[in-house]
Scaffold this motif. Structure first.
Motif, PDB file in Angstrom:
ATOM      1  N   PHE A 155       7.267  10.733  -0.704  1.00  0.00           N
ATOM      2  CA  PHE A 155       6.284  11.456  -1.441  1.00  0.00           C
ATOM      3  C   PHE A 155       5.377  11.944  -0.028  1.00  0.00           C
ATOM      4  O   PHE A 155       5.498  11.993   1.464  1.00  0.00           O
ATOM      5  CB  PHE A 155       5.248  10.345  -1.457  1.00  0.00           C
ATOM      6  N   ASP A 156       4.720  13.735  -0.658  1.00  0.00           N
ATOM      7  CA  ASP A 156       4.588  14.010  -0.015  1.00  0.00           C
ATOM      8  C   ASP A 156       3.443  13.867   0.565  1.00  0.00           C
ATOM      9  O   ASP A 156       2.629  13.468  -0.556  1.00  0.00           O
ATOM     10  CB  ASP A 156       4.448  16.015   0.384  1.00  0.00           C
ATOM     11  N   ASN A 157       2.622  14.592   1.630  1.00  0.00           N
ATOM     12  CA  ASN A 157       1.102  14.047   1.913  1.00  0.00           C
ATOM     13  C   ASN A 157       0.028  14.538   1.118  1.00  0.00           C
ATOM     14  O   ASN A 157      -0.795  14.986   0.234  1.00  0.00           O
ATOM     15  CB  ASN A 157       0.611  13.220   3.062  1.00  0.00           C
ATOM     16  N   ASP A 158       0.076  15.948   2.624  1.00  0.00           N
ATOM     17  CA  ASP A 158      -1.257  17.318   1.709  1.00  0.00           C
ATOM     18  C   ASP A 158      -1.109  17.260   0.487  1.00  0.00           C
ATOM     19  O   ASP A 158       0.262  18.369   0.299  1.00  0.00           O
ATOM     20  CB  ASP A 158      -1.045  17.637   2.780  1.00  0.00           C
ATOM     21  N   GLY A 159      -2.293  17.592  -0.246  1.00  0.00           N
ATOM     22  CA  GLY A 159      -2.239  17.920  -1.183  1.00  0.00           C
ATOM     23  C   GLY A 159      -1.457  17.228  -2.624  1.00  0.00           C
ATOM     24  O   GLY A 159      -0.475  17.996  -3.677  1.00  0.00           O
ATOM     25  N   ASN A 160      -0.761  16.011  -1.820  1.00  0.00           N
ATOM     26  CA  ASN A 160       0.114  15.111  -2.954  1.00  0.00           C
ATOM     27  C   ASN A 160      -0.453  13.582  -3.222  1.00  0.00           C
ATOM     28  O   ASN A 160      -0.266  13.651  -4.231  1.00  0.00           O
ATOM     29  CB  ASN A 160       1.499  15.682  -2.471  1.00  0.00           C
ATOM     30  N   SER A 186      -6.109  15.363  -1.077  1.00  0.00           N
ATOM     31  CA  SER A 186      -6.212  16.724  -1.065  1.00  0.00           C
ATOM     32  C   SER A 186      -6.060  17.370   0.447  1.00  0.00           C
ATOM     33  O   SER A 186      -5.856  16.851   1.764  1.00  0.00           O
ATOM     34  CB  SER A 186      -8.046  17.408  -1.219  1.00  0.00           C
ATOM     35  N   GLU A 187      -6.210  18.530  -0.119  1.00  0.00           N
ATOM     36  CA  GLU A 187      -5.404  19.567   1.081  1.00  0.00           C
ATOM     37  C   GLU A 187      -6.640  21.285   1.348  1.00  0.00           C
ATOM     38  O   GLU A 187      -5.890  22.009   1.858  1.00  0.00           O
ATOM     39  CB  GLU A 187      -4.417  20.499   1.403  1.00  0.00           C
ATOM     40  N   GLN A 188      -7.996  21.412   0.599  1.00  0.00           N
ATOM     41  CA  GLN A 188      -8.949  22.005   0.318  1.00  0.00           C
ATOM     42  C   GLN A 188      -9.949  21.777   1.143  1.00  0.00           C
ATOM     43  O   GLN A 188     -10.698  20.504   0.651  1.00  0.00           O
ATOM     44  CB  GLN A 188      -8.453  22.913  -1.078  1.00  0.00           C
ATOM     45  N   GLY A 214       6.256  16.626  -4.428  1.00  0.00           N
ATOM     46  CA  GLY A 214       5.953  17.440  -3.659  1.00  0.00           C
ATOM     47  C   GLY A 214       5.033  18.267  -4.295  1.00  0.00           C
ATOM     48  O   GLY A 214       5.494  17.716  -5.288  1.00  0.00           O
ATOM     49  N   ASN A 215       4.556  18.656  -3.971  1.00  0.00           N
ATOM     50  CA  ASN A 215       3.219  20.340  -4.272  1.00  0.00           C
ATOM     51  C   ASN A 215       3.306  21.804  -3.760  1.00  0.00           C
ATOM     52  O   ASN A 215       2.520  22.059  -3.896  1.00  0.00           O
ATOM     53  CB  ASN A 215       1.441  19.586  -3.808  1.00  0.00           C
ATOM     54  N   SER A 216       4.377  21.496  -3.417  1.00  0.00           N
ATOM     55  CA  SER A 216       4.596  22.684  -2.092  1.00  0.00           C
ATOM     56  C   SER A 216       6.009  23.680  -2.205  1.00  0.00           C
ATOM     57  O   SER A 216       7.042  22.718  -1.993  1.00  0.00           O
ATOM     58  CB  SER A 216       3.324  23.456  -1.274  1.00  0.00           C
ATOM     59  N   GLY A 229       7.431  24.048   0.921  1.00  0.00           N
ATOM     60  CA  GLY A 229       7.773  23.133   2.049  1.00  0.00           C
ATOM     61  C   GLY A 229       8.189  21.789   1.413  1.00  0.00           C
ATOM     62  O   GLY A 229       8.710  21.683   2.286  1.00  0.00           O
ATOM     63  N   ASP A 230       8.703  21.412   0.275  1.00  0.00           N
ATOM     64  CA  ASP A 230       8.953  20.557  -0.202  1.00  0.00           C
ATOM     65  C   ASP A 230      10.195  20.847  -0.776  1.00  0.00           C
ATOM     66  O   ASP A 230      11.173  20.110  -1.563  1.00  0.00           O
ATOM     67  CB  ASP A 230       8.091  19.673  -1.192  1.00  0.00           C
ATOM     68  N   LEU A 231      10.427  21.783  -1.208  1.00  0.00           N
ATOM     69  CA  LEU A 231      11.966  22.581  -1.985  1.00  0.00           C
ATOM     70  C   LEU A 231      13.078  21.881  -1.289  1.00  0.00           C
ATOM     71  O   LEU A 231      13.636  21.098  -2.719  1.00  0.00           O
ATOM     72  CB  LEU A 231      11.703  23.476  -2.244  1.00  0.00           C
TER      73      LEU A 231
HETATM   74 CA   LIG Z   1       1.923  19.571   0.248  1.00  0.00          CA
END
Ligand SMILES: [Ca+2]
Ligand SMILES: [Ca+2]
Lengths: 317, 317
Positions: free
Chosen positions: B51-56, B59-61, B243-245, B247-249
């Motif tokens: 699992f990705d962490n930030d935004g996943n 939150s990251e905003q 993931g959510n971005s 960067g996770d691709l």
């Molecule tokens: Ca993320």
């Protein structure tokens, strides 16, 4: 006595350890720190135990087993490298001239590792290690190298896990050389292995992604590298650490500085008959400063000859 | 229906997920690969979930939470660094001028991280993170940052663990910024955290050994770095990745190449009211190519607004 009987019932796992101060020190420590009413109680999430591998969980004589692997790989690859027949250290490997090979020292070994451990994907390397373990034999015991693991240490790993310690390997050996077989051998999963590593690159490879091993050292997990690697991979200071050479000294010092009651175990190779006897004058697994510090600090030293009923699992049969 | 009732009984954990294709896809996958009579059965030791962490997971905003931490640290350290009052990017931090700060890009952020995350021991840094979480508050929600974790993801982590998956964080965030709090927040122990890292040095320190954080990047766990980090720390290819971005691709591509049936989950931030709505035009957590590839490959995309009953645990009370 009744006390002895109770221990036998509570700790059936250490059957290959002779009764005596070493076995008793291990049991006393584990009973104390897992006892919720003890002032030395350690919460489960902080029960981190780290074990060196070469000469500590399996043998390392007459040479590190990974060196046997590298030599076999160089021989297997020689037909693709005609230049090796005249180029050292490869020439001495191909001529089975171990005496000349040893004169090239660490730099020579590194060249063998780079030539034999890189240039393929991580999945290919894993398969190469698995195939090698199936086909190669130890020169003295004529058995697969992964049968030369220490029965008493298997019991110690099981005993610690039964008491909710999380067990890790922290070895100077290659992390991807260990991972294919240590789960089956020791019950330690791949993500609980810390070791030396080769740099890698991700290659999308047109939708069939691979990770390629490139000829560059990423990390050496030895001496100061052991606490560094422990911090990087585990993120907690161990409470229990076990090693057999001066290369483990910093790991044991790091563990000894834990706020919790900690346990340091040095394995002293004293059994020339059943295994090997060596310490401060050995180029492999030298134990000199470590033994001195163990005596000064009261760390526990395993006398292999005296403390272990058997060495290898195959002696049990 | 009876089928629905059975699922409810077997999977009490996903209560914050609305019924629909997303929740069903997760359950169908887990039921299939954990079923010993299925051709897609995965042995327990290979059930690796990342699992990705930030935004996943949190939150990251309006900015990565670690940036809020770095800014607070720069302010706390400013009295020791009078030169920062005229030196960028520190000047804009001290003047709360986020607009100017953003003009310095990644290089500026790196300077803030180096100035605020290094120069101390690992134990000191851990305490600084713990203290910061206790005293700082998120600007929109006026709550500790570690309360802004996603309730449905907590349930998903629990659900996977109940089905004997081993859950890992694989984040671009700092590994030692996450470790002090992720076990309590997500039930993920420190050794199951992969992240970006600062170089460290072992210092024997006259018998009180410490590990010092030095101002040098050791590893960036983002994009291609994610499969590299997974291979280094975990040593197995995941079967489940989230993931959510963009960067996770690469992590999702790597997982998608598993020989076992695998599951790829992208979290799409679509809820401006309860959380935030952003994707391909966001500088934080940009999701553009990843969303396109998810659609092409049939990966599962969570529509936060539609799929989640609640966002944060505090909404449950
Ligand atoms: Ca993320
Ligand atoms: Ca050793």
């Amino acid at each position: 006595s009744n006390v002895g009987l109770m221990e036998e019932v509570q700790n059936p796992e250490l059957v290959s350890w002779n009764e005596g101060p070493t076995k008793q020190a291990i049991i006393d420590y584990v009973m104390d720190v897992t006892n919720p009413s003890s002032s030395n109680f350690i919460p489960v999430e902080d029960r981190i135990a780290t074990f060196d591998n070469d000469g500590n969980l399996w043998s390392e004589q007459p040479a590190y087993f990974q060196l046997f692997f590298a030599i076999d790989r160089v021989k297997a690859l020689a037909s693709e490298h005609p230049e090796w027949s005249t180029q050292q250290p490869f020439k001495s490997v191909l001529e089975n001239d171990m005496k000349t090979l040893s004169t090239f020292g660490e730099h020579g070994l590194l060249e063998l590792v780079m030539a034999s451990h890189t240039g393929m994907s991580t999945e290919e390397f894993e398969q190469i290690v698995i195939d090698w373990l199936e086909t190669s034999r130890h020169p003295r015991f004529d058995r697969p190298f992964n049968e030369l693991i220490y029965q008493p240490m298997l019991e110690l790993l099981d005993y610690l896990r039964a008491n909710e310690f999380k067990t890790f390997i922290v070895s100077g050996g290659g992390i991807e050389f260990m991972r294919p077989w240590v789960d089956e051998a020791y019950g330690i999963p791949s993500d609980q292995v810390v070791g030396s590593s080769i740099a890698t690159e991700f290659d999308y490879n047109n939708g069939n992604p691979i990770i390629k091993r490139i000829p560059k050292i990423d990390f050496i997990d030895d001496k100061e590298g052991k606490p560094i690697g422990i911090n990087r991979f585990i993120g907690k200071k161990p409470v229990f650490a076990s090693g057999n050479s001066d290369g483990d000294l910093q790991m044991l010092q790091w563990t000894d500085s834990n706020k919790y009651k900690s346990f340091q175990l040095y394995l002293h190779h004293t059994d020339a008959e059943r295994e090997w006897a060596y310490d401060k004058n050995s180029s492999i697994g030298r134990l000199d400063k470590g033994l001195e510090e163990a005596l000064n600090k009261g760390w526990t030293v395993v006398d292999m000859k005296k403390d272990w009923k058997v060495i290898y699992p195959f002696e049990m049969k």
